[in-house]
Design a protein around this motif. Structure first.
Motif: not given
Length: 306
Positions: A52, A81, A104, A125, A127, A129-130, A194, A197, A241
């Protein structure tokens, strides 16, 4: 016989995905010879900073897309993704093969599930998002960035740098790794995937009619339509991101679609989620994003995208 140059990142997973597509295409026509060209992307070079903070969507595709535009490769196999909502003029996603598992996967060092992890455990992680969804589900955990390929991340877990890590099931399955036996699949209610994904995007030049006709033969219509809805959701939100965005679309009946979409604050404190049904993937994705924007997603996007 035409030689087709296939652009691929050097990672084991990227090469497995490229060879999978080449294998499928090779069985369809004897008129093409396929050769892989390795390309290093910005996302491959910068491994010590979270995604990000390095530039968001496109980190793993821009150099490959430039090679397509320059004509030094003919097509590329991307993880869907990784694809930005907008493609450069002159390029298109010509084929979307059948989707692998979109979920995931959660791996812990001692075999504990996500619910069983002790308070304060460190989960790795790359991500946002995660991370946001994990913190929403378990705000007592510590989530830290982990970069590198799958092998590197699994090694960091085993040597004790993390108590657990989260990876995409699709990559693990494509690589055929034995660690699958020790993994917990996270339900969409805990970790919505995502956009795209588990799916692959085969990108080529829009004007290459011969190659597009070949690539279309391995297109999976159900995957293509559902991913299209997810990407319409992403496009409407104009998301990269920097903000946690997730979506998953599935077919319902002969022509119906159901899309679940999510926008969250990076700390997981605010999670906006919707589920809509429809028949047109572009309309459905746009409507779902519009609903979340009306409920406050715009504020989250403007606050954390800068």
């Amino acid at each position: 016989m035409r030689t087709i140059l296939v652009g691929s990142r050097k990672s084991r997973l990227a090469l497995i995905q490229s060879r999978y597509v080449i294998g499928a295409l090779s069985g369809l026509s004897p008129d093409f010879d396929f050769q892989i060209r390795h390309i290093v992307t910005k996302g491959d070079r910068i491994l010590h900073v979270t995604l990000s903070k390095v530039g968001g969507k496109g980190l793993f595709v821009k150099e490959i897309e430039q090679a397509l535009l320059d004509g030094t490769i003919d097509f590329a196999v991307h993880s869907m993704k990784d694809m930005p909502a907008e493609l450069p003029d002159g390029l298109e996603i010509a084929s979307v093969p059948v989707r692998e598992d979109a979920r995931d996967m959660f791996f812990s060092r001692n075999g504990a599930s996500l619910e069983e992890l002790p308070s304060g455990a460190v989960v790795g992680t790359s991500s946002l998002r995660r991370a946001a969804q994990l913190l929403h589900f378990r705000p007592d955990l510590r989530v830290q960035s982990v970069r590198g390929n799958v092998d590197t991340r699994m090694a960091k877990l085993k040597n004790g740098e993390f108590d657990a890590i989260v990876l995409a099931a699709a990559g693990m399955k494509r690589m055929g790794l034995p660690e699958l036996k020790t993994a917990e699949y996270l339900p969409f209610g805990v970790s919505l995937p995502a956009v795209g994904q588990g799916a692959l995007a085969i990108e080529c030049r829009s004007g290459d009619a011969e190659l597009k006709a070949l690539l279309k033969k391995i297109n999976d219509e159900e995957t293509a339509v559902t991913v299209r809805a997810e990407r319409a959701f992403l496009k409407k939100l104009n998301g990269g991101c920097q903000v946690p965005i997730a979506a998953f679309c599935e077919c319902k009946g002969d022509t119906g679609l159901a899309l679940t979409g999510l926008v969250a604050s990076p700390d997981g404190a605010t999670v906006l989620k919707t589920r809509l049904e429809g028949t047109d993937p572009d309309v459905l994705g746009t409507q779902a994003a519009g609903e979340l924007l009306a409920r406050g997603a715009g504020k989250i996007l403007s606050e954390f995208s800068n």
